[in-house]
Design a protein around this motif. Structure first.
Motif, PDB file in Angstrom:
ATOM      1  N   LYS A 152      49.294  37.665  27.923  1.00 42.17           N
ATOM      2  CA  LYS A 152      48.171  38.572  28.187  1.00 42.17           C
ATOM      3  C   LYS A 152      46.844  37.839  28.107  1.00 42.17           C
ATOM      4  N   GLN A 153      46.772  36.786  27.296  1.00 42.65           N
ATOM      5  CA  GLN A 153      45.539  36.013  27.169  1.00 42.65           C
ATOM      6  C   GLN A 153      45.279  35.166  28.409  1.00 42.65           C
ATOM      7  N   LEU A 154      46.258  35.064  29.302  1.00 42.76           N
ATOM      8  CA  LEU A 154      46.099  34.306  30.540  1.00 42.76           C
ATOM      9  C   LEU A 154      45.531  35.161  31.667  1.00 42.76           C
ATOM     10  N   GLY A 155      44.970  36.299  31.339  1.00 44.67           N
ATOM     11  CA  GLY A 155      44.402  37.177  32.351  1.00 44.67           C
ATOM     12  C   GLY A 155      43.076  36.657  32.857  1.00 44.67           C
ATOM     13  N   SER A 156      42.790  36.969  34.120  1.00 40.72           N
ATOM     14  CA  SER A 156      41.541  36.564  34.733  1.00 40.72           C
ATOM     15  C   SER A 156      41.037  37.700  35.612  1.00 40.72           C
ATOM     16  N   ALA A 157      39.732  37.764  35.824  1.00 43.35           N
ATOM     17  CA  ALA A 157      39.131  38.842  36.601  1.00 43.35           C
ATOM     18  C   ALA A 157      39.536  38.755  38.070  1.00 43.35           C
ATOM     19  N   LEU A 158      39.620  39.915  38.711  1.00 46.72           N
ATOM     20  CA  LEU A 158      39.881  39.961  40.150  1.00 46.72           C
ATOM     21  C   LEU A 158      38.549  39.987  40.896  1.00 46.72           C
ATOM     22  N   SER A 159      38.534  39.452  42.113  1.00 49.53           N
ATOM     23  CA  SER A 159      37.325  39.490  42.927  1.00 49.53           C
ATOM     24  C   SER A 159      37.015  40.938  43.296  1.00 49.53           C
ATOM     25  N   LYS A 160      35.807  41.203  43.813  1.00 46.10           N
ATOM     26  CA  LYS A 160      35.389  42.580  44.089  1.00 46.10           C
ATOM     27  C   LYS A 160      36.281  43.270  45.115  1.00 46.10           C
ATOM     28  N   ASP A 161      36.665  42.547  46.176  1.00 44.66           N
ATOM     29  CA  ASP A 161      37.510  43.186  47.190  1.00 44.66           C
ATOM     30  C   ASP A 161      38.910  43.488  46.660  1.00 44.66           C
ATOM     31  N   LEU A 162      39.486  42.585  45.828  1.00 41.90           N
ATOM     32  CA  LEU A 162      40.796  42.849  45.224  1.00 41.90           C
ATOM     33  C   LEU A 162      40.697  43.964  44.185  1.00 41.90           C
ATOM     34  N   HIS A 163      39.561  44.036  43.494  1.00 40.35           N
ATOM     35  CA  HIS A 163      39.336  45.096  42.509  1.00 40.35           C
ATOM     36  C   HIS A 163      39.333  46.461  43.198  1.00 40.35           C
ATOM     37  N   LYS A 164      38.683  46.536  44.365  1.00 43.66           N
ATOM     38  CA  LYS A 164      38.670  47.793  45.120  1.00 43.66           C
ATOM     39  C   LYS A 164      40.056  48.127  45.662  1.00 43.66           C
ATOM     40  N   LYS A 165      40.776  47.124  46.128  1.00 41.06           N
ATOM     41  CA  LYS A 165      42.080  47.343  46.743  1.00 41.06           C
ATOM     42  C   LYS A 165      43.113  47.844  45.740  1.00 41.06           C
ATOM     43  N   TYR A 166      43.171  47.205  44.555  1.00 40.82           N
ATOM     44  CA  TYR A 166      44.212  47.524  43.582  1.00 40.82           C
ATOM     45  C   TYR A 166      43.745  48.430  42.442  1.00 40.82           C
ATOM     46  N   GLY A 167      42.437  48.602  42.256  1.00 42.99           N
ATOM     47  CA  GLY A 167      41.937  49.447  41.180  1.00 42.99           C
ATOM     48  C   GLY A 167      42.109  48.841  39.803  1.00 42.99           C
ATOM     49  N   LYS A 168      42.298  47.542  39.729  1.00 41.92           N
ATOM     50  CA  LYS A 168      42.443  46.829  38.456  1.00 41.92           C
ATOM     51  C   LYS A 168      41.327  45.795  38.356  1.00 41.92           C
ATOM     52  N   ARG A 169      40.903  45.530  37.131  1.00 32.59           N
ATOM     53  CA  ARG A 169      39.825  44.563  36.931  1.00 32.59           C
ATOM     54  C   ARG A 169      40.339  43.146  36.721  1.00 32.59           C
ATOM     55  N   SER A 170      41.543  43.030  36.130  1.00 31.02           N
ATOM     56  CA  SER A 170      42.056  41.698  35.820  1.00 31.02           C
ATOM     57  C   SER A 170      43.552  41.642  36.065  1.00 31.02           C
ATOM     58  N   VAL A 171      44.050  40.403  36.127  1.00 29.49           N
ATOM     59  CA  VAL A 171      45.464  40.180  36.378  1.00 29.49           C
ATOM     60  C   VAL A 171      45.853  38.869  35.720  1.00 29.49           C
ATOM     61  N   ARG A 172      47.142  38.734  35.380  1.00 33.50           N
ATOM     62  CA  ARG A 172      47.619  37.481  34.811  1.00 33.50           C
ATOM     63  C   ARG A 172      47.671  36.441  35.921  1.00 33.50           C
ATOM     64  N   VAL A 173      47.166  35.263  35.662  1.00 33.30           N
ATOM     65  CA  VAL A 173      47.126  34.187  36.649  1.00 33.30           C
ATOM     66  C   VAL A 173      48.484  33.497  36.687  1.00 33.30           C
TER      67      VAL A 173
END
Length: 140
Positions: A21-42
C-alpha cells in the motif's frame, strides 16, 4: 513514545500488505476523471512522470519495483559511479504521477473500474484433442 518515532517504527516494521500500500502513487488528472480514484499501486510497465527531485519533469516507464525501498526504478534513469559503472536510481512513489497504466492485470483493472474482481469470468482454455486414428486390422 514520540509520534514521529512511532510512525517510523510502523513504516520500518510493516508487513508485505502494508508495504504494498505504501507503493501507491497519484493518478494523472485524466486517469483520475476516468476511474474516479486518486491513487494506485505502481507496477512494472506503468508510465510515470517525476514531480520532485533531481530528475523532476522526466517521463518514463517503470522497470523495477522495490517494496523494501518503497520506490521504483525507471527506464533510462541511471547514475554513473566514479569507475564508470551505471546503476539504477530508485525514486520514491510519492514523488511520481502515473500517466498511463499497464492494463495486463485484469484484477487490477477491475478494481480500478469499481467492479468486484472475484466475479471476473474465468478464462477457459479449450484444448484441442488430437483426432483419434482408426486402427486398421491386418487381414491375412
Amino acid at each position: 513514545m514520540k509520534p514521529t518515532k512511532m510512525r517510523n517504527t510502523l513504516i520500518y516494521r510493516a508487513n508485505y500488505q502494508t508495504k504494498s500500500k505504501q507503493l501507491g502513487s497519484a493518478l494523472s488528472k485524466d486517469l483520475h476523471k476516468k476511474y474516479g480514484k486518486r491513487s494506485v499501486r505502481v507496477i512494472e510497465g506503468d508510465n510515470i512522470k517525476i514531480l520532485r527531485g533531481e530528475f523532476k519533469g522526466v517521463d518514463g516507464k517503470v522497470s523495477k519495483v522495490s517494496t523494501q525501498k518503497s520506490s521504483v526504478a525507471i527506464e533510462g534513469i541511471k547514475k554513473e559511479k566514479t569507475k564508470g559503472d551505471k546503476f539504477d536510481v530508485y525514486i520514491h512513489t510519492s514523488n511520481l504521477v502515473v500517466t498511463s497504466l499497464n492494463t495486463e492485470d485484469k484484477w487490477r483493472m477491475a478494481k480500478l473500474e469499481g467492479e468486484d474482481p472475484r466475479n471476473l469470468p474465468k478464462e477457459t482454455k479449450v484444448e484441442e484433442k488430437p483426432a483419434k486414428t482408426e486402427k486398421k486390422e491386418d487381414e491375412s
